[in-house]
Design a protein around this motif. Sequence first.
Motif, PDB file in Angstrom:
ATOM      1  N   GLU A 188       0.817  -1.202   0.000  1.00  0.00           N
ATOM      2  CA  GLU A 188       0.000   0.000   0.000  1.00  0.00           C
ATOM      3  C   GLU A 188       0.856   1.259   0.000  1.00  0.00           C
ATOM      4  N   LEU A 189       2.008   1.200   0.651  1.00  0.00           N
ATOM      5  CA  LEU A 189       2.897   2.354   0.680  1.00  0.00           C
ATOM      6  C   LEU A 189       3.467   2.629  -0.704  1.00  0.00           C
ATOM      7  N   GLU A 190       3.787   1.588  -1.443  1.00  0.00           N
ATOM      8  CA  GLU A 190       4.282   1.805  -2.808  1.00  0.00           C
ATOM      9  C   GLU A 190       3.235   2.497  -3.667  1.00  0.00           C
ATOM     10  N   LYS A 191       1.972   2.083  -3.526  1.00  0.00           N
ATOM     11  CA  LYS A 191       0.892   2.737  -4.275  1.00  0.00           C
ATOM     12  C   LYS A 191       0.775   4.210  -3.886  1.00  0.00           C
ATOM     13  N   LEU A 192       0.874   4.472  -2.599  1.00  0.00           N
ATOM     14  CA  LEU A 192       0.773   5.837  -2.113  1.00  0.00           C
ATOM     15  C   LEU A 192       1.901   6.700  -2.665  1.00  0.00           C
ATOM     16  N   LEU A 193       3.137   6.202  -2.601  1.00  0.00           N
ATOM     17  CA  LEU A 193       4.280   6.967  -3.084  1.00  0.00           C
ATOM     18  C   LEU A 193       4.158   7.258  -4.575  1.00  0.00           C
ATOM     19  N   GLU A 194       3.726   6.280  -5.325  1.00  0.00           N
ATOM     20  CA  GLU A 194       3.561   6.492  -6.764  1.00  0.00           C
ATOM     21  C   GLU A 194       2.506   7.561  -7.027  1.00  0.00           C
ATOM     22  N   HIS A 195       1.411   7.516  -6.260  1.00  0.00           N
ATOM     23  CA  HIS A 195       0.370   8.539  -6.392  1.00  0.00           C
ATOM     24  C   HIS A 195       0.941   9.925  -6.101  1.00  0.00           C
ATOM     25  N   LEU A 196       1.743  10.043  -5.059  1.00  0.00           N
ATOM     26  CA  LEU A 196       2.293  11.343  -4.692  1.00  0.00           C
ATOM     27  C   LEU A 196       3.239  11.871  -5.767  1.00  0.00           C
ATOM     28  N   ILE A 197       4.042  10.988  -6.331  1.00  0.00           N
ATOM     29  CA  ILE A 197       4.960  11.402  -7.395  1.00  0.00           C
ATOM     30  C   ILE A 197       4.180  11.900  -8.605  1.00  0.00           C
ATOM     31  N   VAL A 198       3.208  11.125  -9.033  1.00  0.00           N
ATOM     32  CA  VAL A 198       2.415  11.471 -10.220  1.00  0.00           C
ATOM     33  C   VAL A 198       1.658  12.777 -10.013  1.00  0.00           C
ATOM     34  N   ASN A 199       1.249  13.028  -8.780  1.00  0.00           N
ATOM     35  CA  ASN A 199       0.456  14.223  -8.488  1.00  0.00           C
ATOM     36  C   ASN A 199       1.296  15.392  -7.965  1.00  0.00           C
ATOM     37  N   ASN A 200       2.590  15.389  -8.284  1.00  0.00           N
ATOM     38  CA  ASN A 200       3.421  16.583  -8.159  1.00  0.00           C
ATOM     39  C   ASN A 200       3.689  17.005  -6.718  1.00  0.00           C
ATOM     40  N   TYR A 201       4.014  16.038  -5.878  1.00  0.00           N
ATOM     41  CA  TYR A 201       4.383  16.353  -4.496  1.00  0.00           C
ATOM     42  C   TYR A 201       5.891  16.552  -4.372  1.00  0.00           C
ATOM     43  N   TRP A 202       6.246  17.367  -3.401  1.00  0.00           N
ATOM     44  CA  TRP A 202       7.640  17.661  -3.069  1.00  0.00           C
ATOM     45  C   TRP A 202       7.943  17.001  -1.725  1.00  0.00           C
ATOM     46  N   PHE A 203       8.895  16.076  -1.711  1.00  0.00           N
ATOM     47  CA  PHE A 203       9.217  15.306  -0.512  1.00  0.00           C
ATOM     48  C   PHE A 203      10.286  16.053   0.295  1.00  0.00           C
ATOM     49  N   LEU A 204       9.848  16.661   1.372  1.00  0.00           N
ATOM     50  CA  LEU A 204      10.713  17.540   2.152  1.00  0.00           C
ATOM     51  C   LEU A 204      11.662  16.779   3.067  1.00  0.00           C
ATOM     52  N   SER A 205      12.838  17.329   3.246  1.00  0.00           N
ATOM     53  CA  SER A 205      13.718  16.918   4.334  1.00  0.00           C
ATOM     54  C   SER A 205      13.414  17.803   5.535  1.00  0.00           C
ATOM     55  N   THR A 206      13.958  17.462   6.690  1.00  0.00           N
ATOM     56  CA  THR A 206      13.755  18.296   7.870  1.00  0.00           C
ATOM     57  C   THR A 206      14.371  19.685   7.672  1.00  0.00           C
ATOM     58  N   GLN A 207      15.501  19.731   6.968  1.00  0.00           N
ATOM     59  CA  GLN A 207      16.134  21.031   6.745  1.00  0.00           C
ATOM     60  C   GLN A 207      15.335  21.863   5.756  1.00  0.00           C
ATOM     61  N   ASP A 208      14.726  21.213   4.753  1.00  0.00           N
ATOM     62  CA  ASP A 208      13.840  21.920   3.828  1.00  0.00           C
ATOM     63  C   ASP A 208      12.704  22.592   4.596  1.00  0.00           C
ATOM     64  N   LEU A 209      12.056  21.835   5.453  1.00  0.00           N
ATOM     65  CA  LEU A 209      10.937  22.383   6.223  1.00  0.00           C
ATOM     66  C   LEU A 209      11.402  23.559   7.065  1.00  0.00           C
ATOM     67  N   TYR A 210      12.542  23.404   7.698  1.00  0.00           N
ATOM     68  CA  TYR A 210      13.077  24.445   8.571  1.00  0.00           C
ATOM     69  C   TYR A 210      13.415  25.715   7.780  1.00  0.00           C
ATOM     70  N   ASP A 211      14.110  25.568   6.670  1.00  0.00           N
ATOM     71  CA  ASP A 211      14.571  26.720   5.902  1.00  0.00           C
ATOM     72  C   ASP A 211      13.457  27.422   5.129  1.00  0.00           C
ATOM     73  N   PHE A 212      12.589  26.633   4.487  1.00  0.00           N
ATOM     74  CA  PHE A 212      11.621  27.204   3.555  1.00  0.00           C
ATOM     75  C   PHE A 212      10.261  27.516   4.177  1.00  0.00           C
ATOM     76  N   PHE A 213       9.890  26.826   5.247  1.00  0.00           N
ATOM     77  CA  PHE A 213       8.540  26.982   5.780  1.00  0.00           C
ATOM     78  C   PHE A 213       8.478  27.445   7.235  1.00  0.00           C
ATOM     79  N   LEU A 214       9.437  27.060   8.058  1.00  0.00           N
ATOM     80  CA  LEU A 214       9.405  27.466   9.457  1.00  0.00           C
ATOM     81  C   LEU A 214      10.075  28.823   9.655  1.00  0.00           C
ATOM     82  N   THR A 215      11.364  28.896   9.344  1.00  0.00           N
ATOM     83  CA  THR A 215      12.078  30.163   9.508  1.00  0.00           C
ATOM     84  C   THR A 215      11.931  31.067   8.294  1.00  0.00           C
ATOM     85  N   LYS A 216      11.620  30.464   7.136  1.00  0.00           N
ATOM     86  CA  LYS A 216      11.541  31.205   5.873  1.00  0.00           C
ATOM     87  C   LYS A 216      12.836  31.980   5.613  1.00  0.00           C
TER      88      LYS A 216
END
Length: 290
Positions: free
Chosen positions: A63-91
């Motif tokens: 089920e996780l493989e199906k979910l990941l494929e869905h997310l890729i096809v539907n244009n999701y960005w898979f964040l790292s913890t540093q991505d979240l910190y730099d781009f969304f928390l502290t900006k």
Amino acid sequence: MTVKTQNFPFSIALVAIISLAVLNFGYTEPTVPILGFHGIVDNQNNKQLSALVSEEMHYSKQELEKLLEHLIVNNYWFLSTQDLYDFFLTKSQAVPAEYRRKKPIMLTFDDGYKSVHTKLLPILVKLENKYGTKVKIVLFINPSRLTQKASDSKTHLSCQELRVGLQQGFYDIQSHGLNHRDLTTLTRREVINELLQARTILRRCTQDLDPQQVVASHFAYPYGAYNKQVESYVSRYYLSGYLYNDETLNYTCKNNPYQIPRLIVNYNKSPKQITKMAEAIAPVTAQACQ
């Protein structure tokens, strides 16, 4: 045991919760769903469950493989913890142009179960080869369980396995405390030891692969348990702290980087329960910041 409840696949249920959580992305109240997984179980070989955690906390490989494929096809960005910190928390940094039309999401896996490496990593490689997209996953590790060689433990990751996933660019390796102890029950000295020893061991394992010391810069509270004292100590040694509380991050609001919410994902939640959880979250993310 089956991965379906009432003939409804869990991957579809997760898609529903994610869709509701990010419904307003790109409008006035965008949110970041951060999914909290544990181990991975193969539906075709359910006997290999870890005895250290109840099986409902694991998730289906298929089920996780199906979910990941869905997310890729539907244009999701898979964040790292540093991505979240730099781009969304502290900006502190602007979102790169190539990600501005993507929907952010974070996939986290607690406790360092070996199944993440043996069952999930091959899927990540397969999906990258198929779509040209690298799915980054965050591993919150308790390094007291970290062995040197892969053969040393049947249930938990080794340093060697962490290094493989890090070198391939799939693993974001972060801290979950040394021994997975409830930090709110410990003395000051014990809390500091849990935080510092975890960081030291993880960085020692990966030091030649991580010159910027990104590893063990962020922290997930064991059991999601924290209080003001624990938060104050975590803030001394880590850039951010993650909860486990079934909420989503509204990144247009001013957020406490040591109280980052995560959605709980497990094996036995029915579609009705997941839908109810998503509906309970949606009105909050749709409201203006206070």
